[in-house]
Design a protein around this motif. Structure first.
Motif, PDB file in Angstrom:
ATOM      1  N   ILE A  59       0.859  -1.180   0.000  1.00 53.05           N
ATOM      2  CA  ILE A  59       0.000   0.000   0.000  1.00 53.05           C
ATOM      3  C   ILE A  59       0.894   1.229   0.000  1.00 53.05           C
ATOM      4  O   ILE A  59       1.895   1.284   0.722  1.00 53.05           O
ATOM      5  CB  ILE A  59      -0.916   0.024   1.240  1.00 53.05           C
ATOM      6  CG1 ILE A  59      -2.014  -1.041   1.109  1.00 53.05           C
ATOM      7  CG2 ILE A  59      -1.544   1.400   1.443  1.00 53.05           C
ATOM      8  CD1 ILE A  59      -2.881  -1.169   2.351  1.00 53.05           C
ATOM      9  N   ALA A  60       0.538   2.213  -0.816  1.00 52.29           N
ATOM     10  CA  ALA A  60       1.251   3.497  -0.848  1.00 52.29           C
ATOM     11  C   ALA A  60       0.223   4.596  -1.067  1.00 52.29           C
ATOM     12  O   ALA A  60      -0.347   4.709  -2.165  1.00 52.29           O
ATOM     13  CB  ALA A  60       2.294   3.519  -1.949  1.00 52.29           C
ATOM     14  N   GLY A  61      -0.044   5.372  -0.039  1.00 52.97           N
ATOM     15  CA  GLY A  61      -1.064   6.404  -0.156  1.00 52.97           C
ATOM     16  C   GLY A  61      -2.425   5.786  -0.389  1.00 52.97           C
ATOM     17  O   GLY A  61      -2.869   4.921   0.374  1.00 52.97           O
ATOM     18  N   LYS A  62      -3.103   6.189  -1.465  1.00 49.18           N
ATOM     19  CA  LYS A  62      -4.439   5.682  -1.795  1.00 49.18           C
ATOM     20  C   LYS A  62      -4.391   4.442  -2.673  1.00 49.18           C
ATOM     21  O   LYS A  62      -5.431   3.934  -3.081  1.00 49.18           O
ATOM     22  CB  LYS A  62      -5.232   6.773  -2.535  1.00 49.18           C
ATOM     23  CG  LYS A  62      -5.474   8.049  -1.727  1.00 49.18           C
ATOM     24  CD  LYS A  62      -6.218   9.079  -2.562  1.00 49.18           C
ATOM     25  CE  LYS A  62      -6.430  10.385  -1.799  1.00 49.18           C
ATOM     26  NZ  LYS A  62      -7.366  10.202  -0.659  1.00 49.18           N
ATOM     27  N   GLN A  63      -3.183   3.958  -3.006  1.00 50.00           N
ATOM     28  CA  GLN A  63      -3.048   2.869  -3.965  1.00 50.00           C
ATOM     29  C   GLN A  63      -2.594   1.574  -3.308  1.00 50.00           C
ATOM     30  O   GLN A  63      -1.965   1.586  -2.251  1.00 50.00           O
ATOM     31  CB  GLN A  63      -2.030   3.242  -5.037  1.00 50.00           C
ATOM     32  CG  GLN A  63      -2.407   4.440  -5.874  1.00 50.00           C
ATOM     33  CD  GLN A  63      -1.355   4.703  -6.921  1.00 50.00           C
ATOM     34  OE1 GLN A  63      -1.531   4.391  -8.097  1.00 50.00           O
ATOM     35  NE2 GLN A  63      -0.243   5.278  -6.508  1.00 50.00           N
ATOM     36  N   THR A  64      -2.902   0.475  -3.979  1.00 49.72           N
ATOM     37  CA  THR A  64      -2.350  -0.819  -3.616  1.00 49.72           C
ATOM     38  C   THR A  64      -1.834  -1.470  -4.888  1.00 49.72           C
ATOM     39  O   THR A  64      -2.235  -1.110  -5.998  1.00 49.72           O
ATOM     40  CB  THR A  64      -3.389  -1.710  -2.924  1.00 49.72           C
ATOM     41  OG1 THR A  64      -2.753  -2.908  -2.442  1.00 49.72           O
ATOM     42  CG2 THR A  64      -4.529  -2.107  -3.853  1.00 49.72           C
ATOM     43  N   GLY A  65      -0.912  -2.424  -4.729  1.00 50.15           N
ATOM     44  CA  GLY A  65      -0.338  -3.078  -5.892  1.00 50.15           C
ATOM     45  C   GLY A  65       0.497  -4.273  -5.497  1.00 50.15           C
ATOM     46  O   GLY A  65       0.676  -4.553  -4.307  1.00 50.15           O
ATOM     47  N   VAL A  66       0.996  -4.981  -6.503  1.00 47.40           N
ATOM     48  CA  VAL A  66       1.768  -6.203  -6.280  1.00 47.40           C
ATOM     49  C   VAL A  66       3.112  -6.091  -6.995  1.00 47.40           C
ATOM     50  O   VAL A  66       3.161  -5.738  -8.177  1.00 47.40           O
ATOM     51  CB  VAL A  66       1.017  -7.449  -6.802  1.00 47.40           C
ATOM     52  CG1 VAL A  66       1.789  -8.713  -6.443  1.00 47.40           C
ATOM     53  CG2 VAL A  66      -0.399  -7.505  -6.263  1.00 47.40           C
ATOM     54  N   TYR A  67       4.179  -6.413  -6.275  1.00 47.00           N
ATOM     55  CA  TYR A  67       5.514  -6.431  -6.877  1.00 47.00           C
ATOM     56  C   TYR A  67       5.691  -7.757  -7.626  1.00 47.00           C
ATOM     57  O   TYR A  67       5.765  -8.818  -7.007  1.00 47.00           O
ATOM     58  CB  TYR A  67       6.594  -6.318  -5.801  1.00 47.00           C
ATOM     59  CG  TYR A  67       6.741  -4.944  -5.184  1.00 47.00           C
ATOM     60  CD1 TYR A  67       7.701  -4.050  -5.638  1.00 47.00           C
ATOM     61  CD2 TYR A  67       5.918  -4.541  -4.137  1.00 47.00           C
ATOM     62  CE1 TYR A  67       7.856  -2.795  -5.074  1.00 47.00           C
ATOM     63  CE2 TYR A  67       6.053  -3.282  -3.558  1.00 47.00           C
ATOM     64  CZ  TYR A  67       7.019  -2.414  -4.029  1.00 47.00           C
ATOM     65  OH  TYR A  67       7.158  -1.170  -3.456  1.00 47.00           O
ATOM     66  N   PRO A  68       5.788  -7.729  -8.962  1.00 41.74           N
ATOM     67  CA  PRO A  68       5.867  -8.979  -9.728  1.00 41.74           C
ATOM     68  C   PRO A  68       7.243  -9.642  -9.714  1.00 41.74           C
ATOM     69  O   PRO A  68       7.357 -10.825  -9.981  1.00 41.74           O
ATOM     70  CB  PRO A  68       5.500  -8.538 -11.141  1.00 41.74           C
ATOM     71  CG  PRO A  68       5.931  -7.110 -11.195  1.00 41.74           C
ATOM     72  CD  PRO A  68       5.728  -6.548  -9.823  1.00 41.74           C
ATOM     73  N   ILE A  69       8.283  -8.846  -9.431  1.00 43.31           N
ATOM     74  CA  ILE A  69       9.632  -9.394  -9.344  1.00 43.31           C
ATOM     75  C   ILE A  69      10.329  -8.778  -8.124  1.00 43.31           C
ATOM     76  O   ILE A  69       9.872  -7.764  -7.594  1.00 43.31           O
ATOM     77  CB  ILE A  69      10.474  -9.102 -10.612  1.00 43.31           C
ATOM     78  CG1 ILE A  69      10.625  -7.588 -10.807  1.00 43.31           C
ATOM     79  CG2 ILE A  69       9.879  -9.771 -11.828  1.00 43.31           C
ATOM     80  CD1 ILE A  69      11.563  -7.206 -11.946  1.00 43.31           C
ATOM     81  N   GLU A  70      11.420  -9.401  -7.703  1.00 41.16           N
ATOM     82  CA  GLU A  70      12.195  -8.831  -6.611  1.00 41.16           C
ATOM     83  C   GLU A  70      12.771  -7.491  -7.055  1.00 41.16           C
ATOM     84  O   GLU A  70      13.374  -7.382  -8.121  1.00 41.16           O
ATOM     85  CB  GLU A  70      13.324  -9.783  -6.223  1.00 41.16           C
ATOM     86  CG  GLU A  70      14.144  -9.326  -5.039  1.00 41.16           C
ATOM     87  CD  GLU A  70      15.262 -10.293  -4.717  1.00 41.16           C
ATOM     88  OE1 GLU A  70      16.418 -10.003  -5.112  1.00 41.16           O
ATOM     89  OE2 GLU A  70      14.991 -11.333  -4.091  1.00 41.16           O
ATOM     90  N   SER A  71      12.565  -6.470  -6.231  1.00 41.99           N
ATOM     91  CA  SER A  71      13.020  -5.135  -6.616  1.00 41.99           C
ATOM     92  C   SER A  71      13.066  -4.233  -5.393  1.00 41.99           C
ATOM     93  O   SER A  71      12.523  -4.566  -4.342  1.00 41.99           O
ATOM     94  CB  SER A  71      12.078  -4.537  -7.662  1.00 41.99           C
ATOM     95  OG  SER A  71      10.812  -4.247  -7.079  1.00 41.99           O
ATOM     96  N   PRO A  72      13.681  -3.046  -5.514  1.00 41.03           N
ATOM     97  CA  PRO A  72      13.568  -2.057  -4.444  1.00 41.03           C
ATOM     98  C   PRO A  72      12.140  -1.519  -4.405  1.00 41.03           C
ATOM     99  O   PRO A  72      11.378  -1.679  -5.363  1.00 41.03           O
ATOM    100  CB  PRO A  72      14.565  -0.964  -4.870  1.00 41.03           C
ATOM    101  CG  PRO A  72      15.400  -1.571  -5.942  1.00 41.03           C
ATOM    102  CD  PRO A  72      14.559  -2.600  -6.597  1.00 41.03           C
ATOM    103  N   GLY A  73      11.784  -0.841  -3.315  1.00 41.35           N
ATOM    104  CA  GLY A  73      10.452  -0.235  -3.252  1.00 41.35           C
ATOM    105  C   GLY A  73      10.156   0.369  -1.894  1.00 41.35           C
ATOM    106  O   GLY A  73      10.777   0.013  -0.893  1.00 41.35           O
ATOM    107  N   GLY A  74       9.204   1.285  -1.891  1.00 40.29           N
ATOM    108  CA  GLY A  74       8.875   1.986  -0.656  1.00 40.29           C
ATOM    109  C   GLY A  74       7.452   1.819  -0.187  1.00 40.29           C
ATOM    110  O   GLY A  74       6.970   2.577   0.659  1.00 40.29           O
TER     111      GLY A  74
END
Length: 224
Positions: free
Chosen positions: A168-183
């Protein structure tokens, strides 16, 4: 807002429907893309890239002139209002919420004055529109998350996020499809591959689809 037709290089145009994130605007983007895919115009198109509010059309300038392309797309765009809404394609995505698979779920709960069970219930009861893909292959930008789950990004992004992490980030949600950086705040993980280069269609989801998250147990995750 009046639709804009913007030049984007020597073989691309951008059709811009608005300047906000809105489901109706995105529906126009998807309808135009699908209309072009079904028409003879598709013979001259290399690729189309939908976003929240616009569609980039990459075409072959040796087969169709710029002005002819613009006029044809304008004619199609003017008829979008009479198109029926496309039937929802709902993709069920199993998720193991919490613990090591969703280390930030408690943060999301505390930030919104909720219990962890409430976070899981609210997050999994909605049907999320896939507005667009980006950032990494198959990363989903989903709309329709309950406002009660809104939580800021991490102050310090992680260097490595496991494949399949749901965030979750702010008003959004999503899925990381591969290993990666992220906040994004991580609340769970799915065992299914959203991106697999060995598949005939490497990317599981596409813009215009809907996602329904299904809570699963650790045993179900391990046996998937």
């Amino acid at each position: 807002m009046e639709t804009k037709y913007l030049l984007a290089g020597d073989k691309s145009i951008v059709v811009e429907f608005g300047d906000i994130i809105d489901e109706e605007i995105n529906r126009k983007v998807i309808n135009l893309m699908k209309s072009i895919e079904k028409s003879s115009l598709s013979d001259y198109i290399y690729e189309m890239i939908p976003t929240y509010r616009s569609l980039m059309i990459i075409y072959n300038p040796l087969k169709i002139a710029f002005n002819n392309l613009i006029n044809t797309v304008k004619d199609m765009e003017s008829n979008l209002e009479i198109l029926e809404k496309h039937e929802k394609n709902i993709v069920k995505v199993p998720v193991l919420y919490g613990n090591d698979f969703g280390p930030d779920i408690e943060t999301v709960a505390k930030h919104n004055g909720l219990k962890i069970e409430d976070v899981i219930k609210l997050h999994s009861e909605a049907e999320y529109l896939v507005y667009m893909l980006g950032f990494t292959p198959g990363f989903t930008y989903l709309g329709g998350m309950n406002n009660k789950l809104e939580t800021p990004r991490l102050a310090n992004p992680r260097v490595k996020i496991p494949e399949g992490s749901v965030g979750i980030a702010g008003k959004q949600t999503g899925v990381y499809p591969i290993e990666s950086p992220g906040g994004w705040q991580l609340i769970g993980r799915t065992p299914i591959k959203l991106y697999d280069p060995k598949r005939e269609n490497p990317i599981l989801l596409k813009a215009g689809d809907y996602v329904k998250f299904i809570p699963i147990t650790k045993d179900e995750f391990n046996n998937f």
